[in-house]
Design a protein around this motif. Structure first.
Motif, short mmCIF file in Angstrom:
data_model
loop_
_atom_site.label_atom_id
_atom_site.label_comp_id
_atom_site.label_asym_id
_atom_site.label_seq_id
_atom_site.Cartn_x
_atom_site.Cartn_y
_atom_site.Cartn_z
N GLY A 72 106.21 24.42 90.17
CA GLY A 72 105.71 24.04 91.48
C GLY A 72 104.83 25.11 92.08
O GLY A 72 104.21 25.91 91.37
N ASP A 75 104.92 28.12 99.11
CA ASP A 75 104.26 27.87 100.39
C ASP A 75 104.13 29.20 101.12
O ASP A 75 105.10 29.71 101.70
CB ASP A 75 105.09 26.88 101.22
CG ASP A 75 104.39 26.48 102.51
OD1 ASP A 75 103.42 27.16 102.90
OD2 ASP A 75 104.83 25.51 103.15
N PRO A 98 109.72 28.47 100.74
CA PRO A 98 109.71 27.09 100.23
C PRO A 98 108.88 26.99 98.95
O PRO A 98 107.83 27.62 98.82
CB PRO A 98 109.07 26.29 101.37
CG PRO A 98 109.22 27.15 102.59
CD PRO A 98 109.15 28.57 102.10
N ARG A 100 107.32 24.04 96.54
CA ARG A 100 107.08 22.59 96.47
C ARG A 100 107.06 22.13 95.01
O ARG A 100 106.30 22.66 94.20
CB ARG A 100 105.77 22.24 97.16
CG ARG A 100 105.61 20.74 97.44
CD ARG A 100 104.45 20.48 98.36
NE ARG A 100 104.60 21.13 99.65
CZ ARG A 100 105.36 20.65 100.63
NH1 ARG A 100 106.05 19.54 100.44
NH2 ARG A 100 105.43 21.30 101.77
N THR A 101 107.91 21.14 94.72
CA THR A 101 108.02 20.60 93.36
C THR A 101 107.92 19.08 93.42
O THR A 101 107.99 18.48 94.50
CB THR A 101 109.36 20.99 92.71
OG1 THR A 101 110.41 20.22 93.29
CG2 THR A 101 109.66 22.47 92.92
N ASP A 102 107.82 18.46 92.25
CA ASP A 102 107.81 17.00 92.19
C ASP A 102 109.16 16.41 92.59
O ASP A 102 109.25 15.22 92.92
CB ASP A 102 107.45 16.53 90.77
CG ASP A 102 106.00 16.85 90.41
OD1 ASP A 102 105.19 17.05 91.33
OD2 ASP A 102 105.69 16.93 89.20
N LEU A 105 111.21 19.72 98.10
CA LEU A 105 110.96 21.08 98.58
C LEU A 105 112.22 21.92 98.37
O LEU A 105 113.29 21.60 98.89
CB LEU A 105 110.56 21.05 100.05
CG LEU A 105 109.97 22.34 100.61
CD1 LEU A 105 108.66 22.69 99.91
CD2 LEU A 105 109.74 22.21 102.12
N SER A 172 115.43 23.17 107.37
CA SER A 172 114.69 21.92 107.13
C SER A 172 114.05 21.42 108.42
O SER A 172 112.89 20.98 108.42
CB SER A 172 115.64 20.87 106.56
OG SER A 172 114.98 19.62 106.43
N GLU A 177 110.42 18.90 107.50
CA GLU A 177 110.51 18.00 106.37
C GLU A 177 111.80 18.27 105.60
O GLU A 177 112.37 19.36 105.70
CB GLU A 177 109.30 18.14 105.45
CG GLU A 177 109.11 19.52 104.86
CD GLU A 177 107.88 19.59 103.97
OE1 GLU A 177 107.85 18.85 102.97
OE2 GLU A 177 106.96 20.38 104.28
N VAL A 179 114.49 19.22 102.72
CA VAL A 179 114.53 20.16 101.61
C VAL A 179 115.74 19.84 100.75
O VAL A 179 116.68 19.17 101.19
CB VAL A 179 114.60 21.62 102.11
CG1 VAL A 179 113.38 21.98 102.94
CG2 VAL A 179 115.87 21.87 102.89
#
Length: 236
Positions: A72, A75, A98, A100-102, A105, A172, A177, A179
């Protein structure tokens, strides 16, 4: 020798003796818990890392110390500084970034960073923003979240944000958003790692055993003192 009943001394002994014995056995129980935690950590350390997409986040017991590999992007714009972290007698933070992955988060603990010259001077926490692959262990906190102080007020630029606890729900909300429910502690060699400042147990099992011996010793001393002060030579 004649036994002389002293109700105050007897009451004090009856109240303190069970407490001292309880504390001794409680420390022995903590010793076993720490040994189980250390054994679990050592066993998990020998396992191959699992892909993040294959993780079932519902079972905390199965997740603790699980090795994970994730692809990922960090951030850079929104990071957390976990306050009041001590490393070799120096005050600092644990850096939570954070990732970010598929699969969602993920909050990644990148290790310890030193505090600035004062509380208003925050450390440089930038990290590469390219796609990368990291490895780490899932951290499942035990017990209640420890809060060591009040949250820092938010200024015009609230990032990096100083926080007093690793509260996933609150973090979060601050990110705005969802996590993943547990954070990841980076392994040595992973991109973005600062200084490792953690271990599976904070107090060794041997330390808890030593505390237990102290409590049991105090219980024995209490009984001996009670007998000494309760038995007297008869008056002639």
């Amino acid at each position: 020798m004649v036994f002389h009943f002293n109700w105050k001394l007897t009451l004090f002994t009856l109240l303190m003796l069970p407490l001292l014995v309880y504390l001794g056995f409680w420390q022995l129980a903590r010793e076993q818990e720490k040994r189980a935690t250390q054994d679990s950590y050592d066993l998990r350390a020998t396992e191959a890392p699992r892909a993040l997409a294959d993780i079932n986040w519902q079972s905390a017991d199965e997740l603790a110390w699980l090795r994970v590999e994730a692809a990922g992007q960090y951030d850079n714009t929104r990071q957390f500084l976990l306050d009041n972290r001590i490393n070799q007698s120096r005050v600092g933070y644990e850096l939570i970034t954070p990732f970010r992955t598929d699969s969602g988060l993920l909050l990644v603990n990148r290790g310890w960073v030193a505090q600035g010259a004062d509380r208003q001077t925050l450390p440089d926490v930038t990290v590469m923003d390219d796609e990368t692959v990291i490895r780490g262990t899932v951290y499942v906190p035990g017990g209640d979240i420890l809060v060591l102080g009040d949250e820092e007020p938010v200024g015009r630029n609230p990032w990096p944000r100083v926080v007093q606890s690793l509260d996933i729900t609150r973090m979060s909300a601050l990110l705005g958003e969802p996590v993943l429910p547990y954070s990841l502690r980076l392994e040595t060699g992973s991109p973005g790692l600062q200084q490792v400042n953690w271990q599976p147990v904070t107090l060794s099992p041997e330390t808890h055993r030593a505390y237990a011996v102290q409590w049991f010793f105090m219980a024995v001393v209490l009984v001996i003192l009670y007998l000494i002060f309760s038995f007297r030579r008869p008056e002639i």
